[in-house]
Write an enzyme that holds these catalytic residues in place. Structure first.
Site, PDB file in Angstrom:
ATOM      1  N   ILE A  13      82.825  44.647  45.715  1.00 39.11           N
ATOM      2  CA  ILE A  13      83.606  45.190  46.826  1.00 39.11           C
ATOM      3  C   ILE A  13      82.867  45.022  48.150  1.00 39.11           C
ATOM      4  O   ILE A  13      83.478  44.960  49.209  1.00 39.11           O
ATOM      5  CB  ILE A  13      83.934  46.685  46.591  1.00 39.11           C
ATOM      6  CG1 ILE A  13      84.703  46.871  45.277  1.00 39.11           C
ATOM      7  CG2 ILE A  13      84.752  47.260  47.739  1.00 39.11           C
ATOM      8  CD1 ILE A  13      86.060  46.194  45.250  1.00 39.11           C
ATOM      9  N   GLY A  14      81.534  44.942  48.090  1.00 41.73           N
ATOM     10  CA  GLY A  14      80.761  44.758  49.309  1.00 41.73           C
ATOM     11  C   GLY A  14      79.648  45.772  49.527  1.00 41.73           C
ATOM     12  O   GLY A  14      79.188  45.953  50.659  1.00 41.73           O
ATOM     13  N   LYS A  15      79.179  46.418  48.461  1.00 40.68           N
ATOM     14  CA  LYS A  15      78.100  47.401  48.607  1.00 40.68           C
ATOM     15  C   LYS A  15      76.854  46.788  49.224  1.00 40.68           C
ATOM     16  O   LYS A  15      76.254  47.349  50.136  1.00 40.68           O
ATOM     17  CB  LYS A  15      77.733  48.023  47.250  1.00 40.68           C
ATOM     18  CG  LYS A  15      78.760  48.919  46.627  1.00 40.68           C
ATOM     19  CD  LYS A  15      78.211  49.675  45.425  1.00 40.68           C
ATOM     20  CE  LYS A  15      77.576  48.782  44.370  1.00 40.68           C
ATOM     21  NZ  LYS A  15      78.517  47.806  43.800  1.00 40.68           N
ATOM     22  N   THR A  16      76.435  45.636  48.697  1.00 40.31           N
ATOM     23  CA  THR A  16      75.206  45.015  49.179  1.00 40.31           C
ATOM     24  C   THR A  16      75.351  44.536  50.618  1.00 40.31           C
ATOM     25  O   THR A  16      74.440  44.695  51.431  1.00 40.31           O
ATOM     26  CB  THR A  16      74.799  43.847  48.264  1.00 40.31           C
ATOM     27  OG1 THR A  16      74.619  44.342  46.927  1.00 40.31           O
ATOM     28  CG2 THR A  16      73.503  43.209  48.738  1.00 40.31           C
ATOM     29  N   LYS A  33      67.788  49.329  44.834  1.00 45.82           N
ATOM     30  CA  LYS A  33      68.920  49.116  43.936  1.00 45.82           C
ATOM     31  C   LYS A  33      68.330  49.192  42.524  1.00 45.82           C
ATOM     32  O   LYS A  33      67.980  48.156  41.934  1.00 45.82           O
ATOM     33  CB  LYS A  33      69.602  47.778  44.183  1.00 45.82           C
ATOM     34  CG  LYS A  33      70.895  47.618  43.365  1.00 45.82           C
ATOM     35  CD  LYS A  33      71.550  46.284  43.598  1.00 45.82           C
ATOM     36  CE  LYS A  33      72.787  46.123  42.718  1.00 45.82           C
ATOM     37  NZ  LYS A  33      73.959  46.831  43.222  1.00 45.82           N
ATOM     38  N   ASP A  48      71.482  40.642  44.691  1.00 42.24           N
ATOM     39  CA  ASP A  48      71.658  41.837  45.516  1.00 42.24           C
ATOM     40  C   ASP A  48      70.307  42.360  46.002  1.00 42.24           C
ATOM     41  O   ASP A  48      70.146  42.701  47.177  1.00 42.24           O
ATOM     42  CB  ASP A  48      72.365  42.938  44.713  1.00 42.24           C
ATOM     43  CG  ASP A  48      73.820  42.610  44.413  1.00 42.24           C
ATOM     44  OD1 ASP A  48      74.323  41.601  44.948  1.00 42.24           O
ATOM     45  OD2 ASP A  48      74.448  43.370  43.659  1.00 42.24           O
ATOM     46  N   GLU A 111      71.512  51.996  46.387  1.00 42.64           N
ATOM     47  CA  GLU A 111      72.734  51.251  46.060  1.00 42.64           C
ATOM     48  C   GLU A 111      72.959  51.283  44.556  1.00 42.64           C
ATOM     49  O   GLU A 111      72.098  50.897  43.776  1.00 42.64           O
ATOM     50  CB  GLU A 111      72.633  49.801  46.537  1.00 42.64           C
ATOM     51  CG  GLU A 111      73.918  49.027  46.266  1.00 42.64           C
ATOM     52  CD  GLU A 111      73.820  47.557  46.644  1.00 42.64           C
ATOM     53  OE1 GLU A 111      74.481  46.736  45.972  1.00 42.64           O
ATOM     54  OE2 GLU A 111      73.069  47.230  47.589  1.00 42.64           O
ATOM     55  N   GLY A 112      74.129  51.751  44.161  1.00 41.48           N
ATOM     56  CA  GLY A 112      74.470  51.818  42.749  1.00 41.48           C
ATOM     57  C   GLY A 112      74.885  50.469  42.200  1.00 41.48           C
ATOM     58  O   GLY A 112      74.869  49.449  42.896  1.00 41.48           O
ATOM     59  N   GLY A 114      78.063  48.585  40.543  1.00 39.91           N
ATOM     60  CA  GLY A 114      79.496  48.719  40.304  1.00 39.91           C
ATOM     61  C   GLY A 114      80.071  49.937  40.995  1.00 39.91           C
ATOM     62  O   GLY A 114      79.618  50.346  42.062  1.00 39.91           O
TER      63      GLY A 114
END
Length: 212
Positions: A13-16, A33, A48, A111-112, A114
């Site tokens: 989705i764009g977390k990184t 992460k 990532d 940062e998780g 998923g």
């Protein structure tokens, strides 16, 4: 400046992208992460973890990757499944201990892997990880078709666990069905938190407007 847990409505989705943007906009922040599935050592720089290191001005060496991502697995699956493919399991207590040690060093983005409901162990989900750390969330979502429902559902899931959502980062999706402003306006009608639009070409200056 505070620490936050960066989670999302799903994977890719764009977390990184958002976490790296926030790091470049806030040089005093650091990021980790802890869990990464789908990791290929020969592609460490573009992973990532490699992208987060680049945003912090650090090289994607093996030692630096290990320092921010101790749990790495090859299979692009949920962490529990990816670990099982390698005959391993995730030590949840060790995961919490690693995160708390990093948080003690200063403002940190975690940062998780998923989305917020991704399984980590037979009894723990990412939402449990967030709750046990007691961190507010930066929730990354997209403007893709179906994204509104996914965002509201995930936000309700987090709020039901008494997890504070500092902001929703609405990351512009390719081939979005409507302008991002329209998706933002809809989400603002239903969610009690700020919706922060993120363009696909957003740079550090764009992320500076999100107060951390």
């Amino acid at each position: 400046m505070n620490s936050y847990f960066v989670t999302a409505t799903g994977t890719d989705i764009g977390k990184t992208f958002c976490t790296a943007g926030l790091l470049r906009a806030n040089p005093t922040l650091s990021a980790i992460k802890p869990l990464l599935s789908g990791y290929e050592e020969e592609q460490a720089e573009s992973s990532d973890s490699g992208q987060l290191l680049a945003a912090m001005g650090r090289e994607a060496t093996g030692a630096n990757i290990s320092a921010i991502t101790p749990w790495r697995y090859k299979a692009p699956l949920s962490p529990d499944m990816a670990a099982a493919r390698e005959g391993q399991s995730i030590d949840y207590a060790a995961l919490l201990g690693f995160c708390r040690a990093e948080l003690a060093k200063g403002p940190t983005l975690i940062e998780g892997a998923g989305g917020a409901a991704v399984p980590l162990t037979p009894t723990k989900l990412t939402v449990d990880w967030i709750a046990d750390l007691g961190l507010p969330v930066l929730l990354v979502t997209g403007s893709y078709l179906g994204g509104i429902s996914h965002c509201i559902t995930t936000a309700e899931f987090l709020l039901r666990r008494h997890i504070s959502i500092h902001a929703v980062l609405l990351n512009e999706s390719p081939q979005a069905p409507v302008p991002e402003a329209q998706t933002q306006a809809t989400l603002e009608r239903y969610l009690p938190c700020r919706i922060f639009p993120v363009r696909r070409d957003a740079g550090a200056e764009d992320f500076r407007t999100l107060a951390l």
